[in-house]
Design an enzyme around this catalytic site. Structure first.
Site, PDB file in Angstrom:
ATOM      1  N   LYS A  25      21.785  40.137  69.928  1.00 45.26           N
ATOM      2  CA  LYS A  25      23.253  40.202  69.870  1.00 45.26           C
ATOM      3  C   LYS A  25      23.872  38.939  69.245  1.00 45.26           C
ATOM      4  O   LYS A  25      23.188  37.914  69.081  1.00 45.26           O
ATOM      5  CB  LYS A  25      23.789  40.435  71.287  1.00 45.26           C
ATOM      6  CG  LYS A  25      23.377  41.792  71.867  1.00 45.26           C
ATOM      7  CD  LYS A  25      24.031  42.042  73.229  1.00 45.26           C
ATOM      8  CE  LYS A  25      23.636  43.401  73.787  1.00 45.26           C
ATOM      9  NZ  LYS A  25      24.321  43.690  75.082  1.00 45.26           N
ATOM     10  N   HIS A  48      19.884  43.889  73.474  1.00 46.15           N
ATOM     11  CA  HIS A  48      20.025  45.283  73.907  1.00 46.15           C
ATOM     12  C   HIS A  48      18.657  45.935  73.827  1.00 46.15           C
ATOM     13  O   HIS A  48      17.874  45.624  72.919  1.00 46.15           O
ATOM     14  CB  HIS A  48      20.984  46.045  72.976  1.00 46.15           C
ATOM     15  CG  HIS A  48      20.907  47.542  73.154  1.00 46.15           C
ATOM     16  ND1 HIS A  48      21.647  48.205  74.101  1.00 46.15           N
ATOM     17  CD2 HIS A  48      20.131  48.480  72.539  1.00 46.15           C
ATOM     18  CE1 HIS A  48      21.331  49.503  74.056  1.00 46.15           C
ATOM     19  NE2 HIS A  48      20.426  49.692  73.117  1.00 46.15           N
ATOM     20  N   TYR A  56      28.165  52.361  71.197  1.00 42.28           N
ATOM     21  CA  TYR A  56      28.436  52.226  72.630  1.00 42.28           C
ATOM     22  C   TYR A  56      29.375  53.318  73.145  1.00 42.28           C
ATOM     23  O   TYR A  56      30.030  53.127  74.174  1.00 42.28           O
ATOM     24  CB  TYR A  56      29.013  50.838  72.924  1.00 42.28           C
ATOM     25  CG  TYR A  56      27.946  49.764  73.002  1.00 42.28           C
ATOM     26  CD1 TYR A  56      26.975  49.783  73.995  1.00 42.28           C
ATOM     27  CD2 TYR A  56      27.916  48.715  72.090  1.00 42.28           C
ATOM     28  CE1 TYR A  56      25.999  48.797  74.081  1.00 42.28           C
ATOM     29  CE2 TYR A  56      26.945  47.717  72.166  1.00 42.28           C
ATOM     30  CZ  TYR A  56      25.996  47.780  73.176  1.00 42.28           C
ATOM     31  OH  TYR A  56      25.034  46.797  73.270  1.00 42.28           O
ATOM     32  N   ASN A  73      24.942  38.895  76.497  1.00 43.28           N
ATOM     33  CA  ASN A  73      23.640  38.804  77.180  1.00 43.28           C
ATOM     34  C   ASN A  73      22.455  38.927  76.225  1.00 43.28           C
ATOM     35  O   ASN A  73      21.377  39.390  76.602  1.00 43.28           O
ATOM     36  CB  ASN A  73      23.575  39.809  78.341  1.00 43.28           C
ATOM     37  CG  ASN A  73      23.777  41.237  77.883  1.00 43.28           C
ATOM     38  OD1 ASN A  73      23.880  41.492  76.688  1.00 43.28           O
ATOM     39  ND2 ASN A  73      23.838  42.160  78.817  1.00 43.28           N
ATOM     40  N   GLU A 116      18.972  56.097  69.227  1.00 42.51           N
ATOM     41  CA  GLU A 116      19.394  54.751  68.807  1.00 42.51           C
ATOM     42  C   GLU A 116      18.597  54.269  67.588  1.00 42.51           C
ATOM     43  O   GLU A 116      19.155  53.598  66.718  1.00 42.51           O
ATOM     44  CB  GLU A 116      19.249  53.769  69.983  1.00 42.51           C
ATOM     45  CG  GLU A 116      20.274  54.042  71.083  1.00 42.51           C
ATOM     46  CD  GLU A 116      20.176  53.068  72.249  1.00 42.51           C
ATOM     47  OE1 GLU A 116      21.053  53.138  73.125  1.00 42.51           O
ATOM     48  OE2 GLU A 116      19.237  52.245  72.297  1.00 42.51           O
TER      49      GLU A 116
HETATM   50  P1  GDP Z   1      22.211  47.229  79.409  1.00 45.16           P
HETATM   51  O1  GDP Z   1      21.529  48.572  79.223  1.00 45.16           O
HETATM   52  O2  GDP Z   1      21.458  46.317  80.345  1.00 45.16           O
HETATM   53  O3  GDP Z   1      22.549  46.553  78.093  1.00 45.16           O
HETATM   54  O4  GDP Z   1      23.599  47.497  80.178  1.00 45.16           O
HETATM   55  P2  GDP Z   1      24.728  48.639  80.021  1.00 45.16           P
HETATM   56  O5  GDP Z   1      24.235  49.790  79.174  1.00 45.16           O
HETATM   57  O6  GDP Z   1      25.217  48.943  81.396  1.00 45.16           O
HETATM   58  O7  GDP Z   1      25.914  47.892  79.255  1.00 45.16           O
HETATM   59  C1  GDP Z   1      25.910  47.729  77.862  1.00 45.16           C
HETATM   60  C2  GDP Z   1      26.407  46.341  77.545  1.00 45.16           C
HETATM   61  O8  GDP Z   1      27.782  46.244  77.933  1.00 45.16           O
HETATM   62  C3  GDP Z   1      25.724  45.200  78.313  1.00 45.16           C
HETATM   63  O9  GDP Z   1      24.492  44.807  77.749  1.00 45.16           O
HETATM   64  C4  GDP Z   1      26.766  44.110  78.211  1.00 45.16           C
HETATM   65  O10 GDP Z   1      26.761  43.489  76.916  1.00 45.16           O
HETATM   66  C5  GDP Z   1      28.065  44.910  78.384  1.00 45.16           C
HETATM   67  N1  GDP Z   1      28.475  44.983  79.795  1.00 45.16           N
HETATM   68  C6  GDP Z   1      27.890  45.693  80.799  1.00 45.16           C
HETATM   69  N2  GDP Z   1      28.537  45.542  81.967  1.00 45.16           N
HETATM   70  C7  GDP Z   1      29.580  44.710  81.693  1.00 45.16           C
HETATM   71  C8  GDP Z   1      30.636  44.181  82.494  1.00 45.16           C
HETATM   72  O11 GDP Z   1      30.749  44.448  83.707  1.00 45.16           O
HETATM   73  N3  GDP Z   1      31.535  43.357  81.858  1.00 45.16           N
HETATM   74  C9  GDP Z   1      31.429  43.065  80.524  1.00 45.16           C
HETATM   75  N4  GDP Z   1      32.350  42.255  79.953  1.00 45.16           N
HETATM   76  N5  GDP Z   1      30.445  43.551  79.742  1.00 45.16           N
HETATM   77  C10 GDP Z   1      29.531  44.359  80.320  1.00 45.16           C
END
Ligand code: GDP
Length: 140
Positions: free
Chosen positions: A11, A117, A51, A114, A128
């Site tokens: 990222k 992905h 997303y 973070n 994807e």
């Molecule tokens: P992943 O599969 O671990 O990447 O997590 P998710 O699919 O739940 O979320 C996708 C991405 O959205 C995450 O990797 C973060 O970059 C972002 N994200 C997820 N949860 C949060 C949150 O509570 N707050 C914010 N600002 N970003 C989030």
């Protein structure tokens, strides 16, 4: 164990800090092989489409802004059990909850920025990978 492919994205927080090599080294040490890779700047439309599953979430707008704030490195990773293996090496979404030694524990700046992905299941991995790559791009 089946040979699998998964989509990985390094990222913008990681490309900004010039730590893509350190992250790729972690993936390779875990037995994952980079079989396709491209550095690119996502458009807003591309980030929104990628997303789309999160479009109703409160963080969606910020996430799209973050993912378009700088270059990303999109990759196809291949290996035994690659989808789960990559998720293990990445660590939990929230770096404060990630296990020691994971990419997110060691490199992530926040729950949003973070660093990486990774696809979460075989069907998502297939979709994807197809979002970014054609068969011609992938060389195992
Ligand atoms: P992943 O599969 O671990 O990447 O997590 P998710 O699919 O739940 O979320 C996708 C991405 O959205 C995450 O990797 C973060 O970059 C972002 N994200 C997820 N949860 C949060 C949150 O509570 N707050 C914010 N600002 N970003 C989030």
């Amino acid at each position: 164990m089946p040979l699998e492919q998964t989509l990985s994205i390094i990222k913008p927080d990681a490309t900004r800090r010039n730590i893509t090599g350190e992250i790729i080294a972690r993936l390779e040490k875990a037995g994952l092989r980079v079989v396709a890779q491209r550095r690119m700047l996502l458009s807003t439309a591309q980030a929104e489409a990628f997303y789309n599953v999160h479009k109703a979430r409160p963080f969606f707008r910020n996430l799209v802004e973050f993912m378009t704030s700088g270059p990303v490195v999109v990759q196809v990773l291949e290996g035994e059990n690659a989808i789960a293996k990559n998720r293990e090496v990445m660590g939990a979404t929230d770096p404060s909850k990630a296990d020691a030694g994971t990419i997110r524990k060691d490199f992530a700046e926040s729950i949003e920025a973070n660093s990486v992905h990774g696809s979460d299941a075989p069907e998502t991995a297939k979709n994807e990978i197809r979002f970014f790559f054609s068969d011609l791009d992938i060389c195992g």
